[in-house]
Design an enzyme around this catalytic site. Structure first.
Site, PDB file in Angstrom:
ATOM      1  N   GLU A 191       0.757  -1.214  -0.004  1.00  0.00           N
ATOM      2  CA  GLU A 191       0.185  -0.083  -0.051  1.00  0.00           C
ATOM      3  C   GLU A 191       0.762   1.315  -0.036  1.00  0.00           C
ATOM      4  O   GLU A 191       0.221   2.266   0.604  1.00  0.00           O
ATOM      5  CB  GLU A 191      -0.775   0.112   1.202  1.00  0.00           C
ATOM      6  CG  GLU A 191      -1.866  -0.955   1.236  1.00  0.00           C
ATOM      7  CD  GLU A 191      -3.070  -0.921   2.134  1.00  0.00           C
ATOM      8  OE1 GLU A 191      -4.068  -0.313   1.876  1.00  0.00           O
ATOM      9  OE2 GLU A 191      -2.937  -1.142   3.331  1.00  0.00           O
ATOM     10  N   HIS A 240     -11.422  -1.110   6.362  1.00  0.00           N
ATOM     11  CA  HIS A 240     -10.005  -1.308   6.176  1.00  0.00           C
ATOM     12  C   HIS A 240      -9.258  -0.489   7.097  1.00  0.00           C
ATOM     13  O   HIS A 240      -8.731  -1.073   8.085  1.00  0.00           O
ATOM     14  CB  HIS A 240      -9.737  -0.647   4.653  1.00  0.00           C
ATOM     15  CG  HIS A 240      -8.209  -0.634   4.432  1.00  0.00           C
ATOM     16  ND1 HIS A 240      -7.463  -0.239   3.346  1.00  0.00           N
ATOM     17  CD2 HIS A 240      -6.970  -0.899   5.273  1.00  0.00           C
ATOM     18  CE1 HIS A 240      -6.248  -0.289   3.008  1.00  0.00           C
ATOM     19  NE2 HIS A 240      -5.897  -0.687   4.415  1.00  0.00           N
ATOM     20  N   HIS A 269      -0.682   5.283   7.969  1.00  0.00           N
ATOM     21  CA  HIS A 269      -1.783   4.669   7.458  1.00  0.00           C
ATOM     22  C   HIS A 269      -2.034   3.408   8.470  1.00  0.00           C
ATOM     23  O   HIS A 269      -0.777   2.841   8.821  1.00  0.00           O
ATOM     24  CB  HIS A 269      -1.424   4.119   6.115  1.00  0.00           C
ATOM     25  CG  HIS A 269      -2.610   3.018   5.699  1.00  0.00           C
ATOM     26  ND1 HIS A 269      -3.959   3.165   5.805  1.00  0.00           N
ATOM     27  CD2 HIS A 269      -2.304   1.563   5.603  1.00  0.00           C
ATOM     28  CE1 HIS A 269      -4.539   2.150   5.545  1.00  0.00           C
ATOM     29  NE2 HIS A 269      -3.660   0.950   5.594  1.00  0.00           N
TER      30      HIS A 269
HETATM   31 ZN    ZN Z   1      -4.029  -0.966   5.066  1.00  0.00          ZN
END
Ligand code: ZN
Length: 240
Positions: A79, A168, A98
């Site tokens: 990612e 997520h 993140h």
């Molecule tokens: Zn993630």
């Protein structure tokens, strides 16, 4: 150690941030921190694919504007495009976190908006929009695994400080590593307290936009205090 364009101080900050966020359980085996290079601003640094609590300076990689490693064959995070595309869209952003922090997940999966319930979460005054990957790609595995998905996420973030990702997690931005860490920790705490407040008699009195704006400015002036504390409470990284 591999040659990175980022200064030693910035590299140390990214390593500390990874470990601090793991200590606060904002990151577990997953999630990542990055910083825009202070010497080559079109590039950024982040760890190779590794659990954040284990990150040392030797694990950091330099990535180009397209989120691809520069002269480095090690495996990067899938990612990493989250970071590259936000840096491209927001030139003033200097650091990004993140995470899949647990208390935030309900706000990405329901109609309830995440809003600043106290002054430490005041940076949420600008909103925490929800990115729904299905609207960009019907067949998905929730992960931001290429540039078009990263660009769409950056579009959902817009000018805000935090974007939630349905099913997520979340991504927060900062004007430096300490601010991105601060926001990642207090997004989780604000979400937890907002969930608690919904069980009491409402309506919940959130910060007004004006209070949020002013409080965010005050928090910026004292960022060094929690940052110093968090770094000092880390156990020393093992030598490699
Ligand atoms: Zn993630």
């Amino acid at each position: 150690m591999r040659k990175l364009s980022a200064s030693r101080g910035l590299i140390e900050d990214v390593v500390a941030a990874s470990r601090v966020l793991a200590m606060h359980e904002v990151l577990d085996a997953y999630g990542h921190v990055s910083a825009r290079s202070d010497r080559r601003p079109e590039r950024f640094v982040m760890s190779r694919s590794l659990a954040p609590a284990l990150v040392t300076a030797a694990d950091l990689m330099e990535l180009d504007a397209d989120s691809e490693p520069v002269r480095d064959k090690r495996k990067g995070f899938i990612e990493r495009y989250i970071h590259g595309e936000i840096y491209r869209a927001r030139p003033e952003v200097m650091a990004i976190v993140h995470s899949h922090s647990a208390s935030v997940i309900p706000f990405g999966a329901t109609r309830t908006k995440l809003r600043p319930i106290y002054h430490m979460g005041s940076f949420l005054w600008s909103g925490a929009p929800v990115f729904d990957i299905r609207k960009v790609r019907e067949e998905n595995d929730l992960l931001i695994r290429d540039r078009p998905l990263g660009k769409a996420l950056a579009g959902s973030l817009g000018k805000c400080n935090c974007v939630l990702m349905r099913g997520h997690g979340m991504t927060v931005i900062g004007d430096g590593v300490p601010e991105a860490v601060f926001r990642a920790i207090y997004t989780e705490m604000n979400a937890r307290m907002q969930l608690q407040a919904t069980q009491l008699e409402g309506p919940i009195e959130f910060l007004s936009d004006e209070e949020g704006r002013r409080s965010q400015g005050s928090n910026r002036g004292t960022l060094e205090r929690p940052w110093e504390l968090w770094k000092k409470t880390l156990s020393r990284p093992k030598a490699r």
